[in-house]
Design a protein around this motif. Structure first.
Motif, PDB file in Angstrom:
ATOM      1  N   TYR A   3      -8.868  -4.397  11.677  1.00 37.74           N
ATOM      2  CA  TYR A   3      -7.416  -4.595  11.633  1.00 37.74           C
ATOM      3  C   TYR A   3      -6.760  -4.347  12.997  1.00 37.74           C
ATOM      4  O   TYR A   3      -5.626  -3.878  13.083  1.00 37.74           O
ATOM      5  CB  TYR A   3      -6.768  -3.704  10.570  1.00 37.74           C
ATOM      6  CG  TYR A   3      -7.080  -4.117   9.163  1.00 37.74           C
ATOM      7  CD1 TYR A   3      -6.731  -5.369   8.674  1.00 37.74           C
ATOM      8  CD2 TYR A   3      -7.736  -3.236   8.300  1.00 37.74           C
ATOM      9  CE1 TYR A   3      -7.019  -5.749   7.374  1.00 37.74           C
ATOM     10  CE2 TYR A   3      -8.033  -3.605   6.993  1.00 37.74           C
ATOM     11  CZ  TYR A   3      -7.674  -4.872   6.538  1.00 37.74           C
ATOM     12  OH  TYR A   3      -7.972  -5.239   5.238  1.00 37.74           O
ATOM     13  N   GLY A  23      -3.029  -3.720  12.547  1.00 39.30           N
ATOM     14  CA  GLY A  23      -2.401  -4.874  11.909  1.00 39.30           C
ATOM     15  C   GLY A  23      -2.126  -5.985  12.902  1.00 39.30           C
ATOM     16  O   GLY A  23      -2.119  -5.778  14.114  1.00 39.30           O
ATOM     17  N   ASN A  24      -1.867  -7.183  12.369  1.00 42.14           N
ATOM     18  CA  ASN A  24      -1.609  -8.325  13.239  1.00 42.14           C
ATOM     19  C   ASN A  24      -0.437  -9.166  12.747  1.00 42.14           C
ATOM     20  O   ASN A  24      -0.364 -10.356  13.003  1.00 42.14           O
ATOM     21  CB  ASN A  24      -2.868  -9.190  13.368  1.00 42.14           C
ATOM     22  CG  ASN A  24      -3.429  -9.585  12.011  1.00 42.14           C
ATOM     23  OD1 ASN A  24      -2.810  -9.338  10.975  1.00 42.14           O
ATOM     24  ND2 ASN A  24      -4.602 -10.205  12.015  1.00 42.14           N
ATOM     25  N   ALA A  50      -5.737   2.719   9.709  1.00 39.80           N
ATOM     26  CA  ALA A  50      -5.855   1.300   9.364  1.00 39.80           C
ATOM     27  C   ALA A  50      -6.506   1.125   7.998  1.00 39.80           C
ATOM     28  O   ALA A  50      -6.109   0.242   7.219  1.00 39.80           O
ATOM     29  CB  ALA A  50      -6.662   0.571  10.441  1.00 39.80           C
ATOM     30  N   ARG A  54      -4.013  -0.217   5.024  1.00 40.33           N
ATOM     31  CA  ARG A  54      -4.347  -1.610   5.291  1.00 40.33           C
ATOM     32  C   ARG A  54      -3.477  -2.591   4.506  1.00 40.33           C
ATOM     33  O   ARG A  54      -3.402  -3.773   4.856  1.00 40.33           O
ATOM     34  CB  ARG A  54      -5.819  -1.889   5.002  1.00 40.33           C
ATOM     35  CG  ARG A  54      -6.271  -1.576   3.581  1.00 40.33           C
ATOM     36  CD  ARG A  54      -7.784  -1.719   3.457  1.00 40.33           C
ATOM     37  NE  ARG A  54      -8.288  -1.402   2.126  1.00 40.33           N
ATOM     38  CZ  ARG A  54      -8.568  -0.178   1.709  1.00 40.33           C
ATOM     39  NH1 ARG A  54      -8.384   0.853   2.518  1.00 40.33           N
ATOM     40  NH2 ARG A  54      -9.031   0.028   0.487  1.00 40.33           N
ATOM     41  N   ALA A  57      -1.276  -4.331   6.860  1.00 43.88           N
ATOM     42  CA  ALA A  57      -1.870  -4.928   8.053  1.00 43.88           C
ATOM     43  C   ALA A  57      -1.650  -6.431   8.185  1.00 43.88           C
ATOM     44  O   ALA A  57      -1.581  -6.959   9.300  1.00 43.88           O
ATOM     45  CB  ALA A  57      -3.369  -4.618   8.110  1.00 43.88           C
ATOM     46  N   LYS A  58      -1.565  -7.145   7.083  1.00 40.92           N
ATOM     47  CA  LYS A  58      -1.435  -8.597   7.152  1.00 40.92           C
ATOM     48  C   LYS A  58      -0.050  -9.033   7.620  1.00 40.92           C
ATOM     49  O   LYS A  58       0.078  -9.922   8.460  1.00 40.92           O
ATOM     50  CB  LYS A  58      -1.740  -9.225   5.795  1.00 40.92           C
ATOM     51  CG  LYS A  58      -1.742 -10.744   5.818  1.00 40.92           C
ATOM     52  CD  LYS A  58      -2.151 -11.313   4.468  1.00 40.92           C
ATOM     53  CE  LYS A  58      -2.177 -12.838   4.499  1.00 40.92           C
ATOM     54  NZ  LYS A  58      -2.594 -13.417   3.188  1.00 40.92           N
TER      55      LYS A  58
END
Length: 266
Positions: A3, A23-24, A50, A54, A57-58
């Motif tokens: 992530y 995250g991204n 992370a 999570r 994270a998206k």
């Protein structure tokens, strides 16, 4: 890396501040943790956070900030908000959603009051805006434990006042092992704890204009059961949610906590 988890450090005046990111997503979410930061910062914890968070994270690039590594005596939650704002600006973060938990929520209040352009939406979890007997008694007891170097007692009392009885039945099995990681220097914790028992933003909460979600537990034995209601009543554009049967650790115990936060931020 998992992530995009990264450990970071940013210069703040004559000292520095640890942070992690993961995250991204296109949106930025900043998490400001509670008083436990006075014992252990987020340094080196990027992968762990992370994994734990999570679910964010998206959609989000998440930053979790500690307080400064060298905190001066008498540093207030408002001073810590100023440090937080400086760290954000240094990293090029001009606007973000903010999730403040416990003491982190106290800092987040001042962040949005003093630097409103930095905060898009605000989530205040298990925190308070002004003093009450519950928080005074609890945190002063922790300060005494810290001054006496009684790390194990501090950890046990924190757990007993944070978690539900159902959770504690499992957690108490770990109590005999808590003294193994004895804290050597409590000075940072004591300074942060003192900032909690002097925090008072109540008369300035009407300056908070961004959408705000206030989350509490109806059995909170650290900040008290009325604290969340007081926040929501004073913040104009706010929503209030109270977890029934949970206390200060509602953000850990409630299975829908993070989904609730994401729903609000969306």
């Amino acid at each position: 890396m998992f992530y995009h988890a990264k450990n970071g450090n940013v210069r703040i005046g004559d000292t520095d501040m640890d942070y992690i990111s993961f995250g991204n997503g296109n949106e930025i979410l900043i998490m400001i943790p509670g008083l436990g930061d006075g014992l252990t910062t987020v340094k080196g914890m990027a992968f762990v956070f992370a994994m734990m968070y999570r679910v964010y994270a998206k959609k989000y690039t998440v930053y979790v900030f500690s307080r400064k590594n060298r905190i001066q005596e008498g540093c207030s939650t408002r001073d810590m908000a100023r440090d937080q704002a400086e760290a954000m600006k240094t990293l090029g973060i001009s606007n973000a959603n903010v999730l403040g938990i416990s003491q982190g929520g106290m800092i987040a209040q001042w962040l949005v009051i003093d630097y409103p352009a930095l905060v898009s939406k605000l989530v205040l979890a298990v925190t308070l805006s002004k003093q009450n007997e519950t928080v005074q008694q609890t945190v002063n007891k922790w300060i005494e434990f810290a001054k006496q170097g009684r790390y194990k007692e501090l950890m046990i009392d924190t757990a007993e006042k944070s978690y539900s009885e159902k959770y504690l039945k499992k957690y108490r099995l770990l109590y005999p092992f808590l003294g193994k990681g004895k804290q050597k220097d409590f000075s940072r914790f004591i300074i942060q704890a003192n900032s909690c028992i002097t925090h008072n933003s109540y008369t300035e909460l009407d300056k908070i204009m961004c959408p705000t979600l206030v989350i509490g537990g109806d059995n909170d034995r650290i900040v008290g059961t009325s604290a969340a209601h007081e926040l929501a009543e004073k913040i104009n554009n706010s929503e209030l949610f109270i977890y029934q049967g949970l206390g200060h650790a509602a953000y850990e115990e409630a299975k829908d906590f993070h989904k609730r936060v994401i729903c609000f931020l969306s």
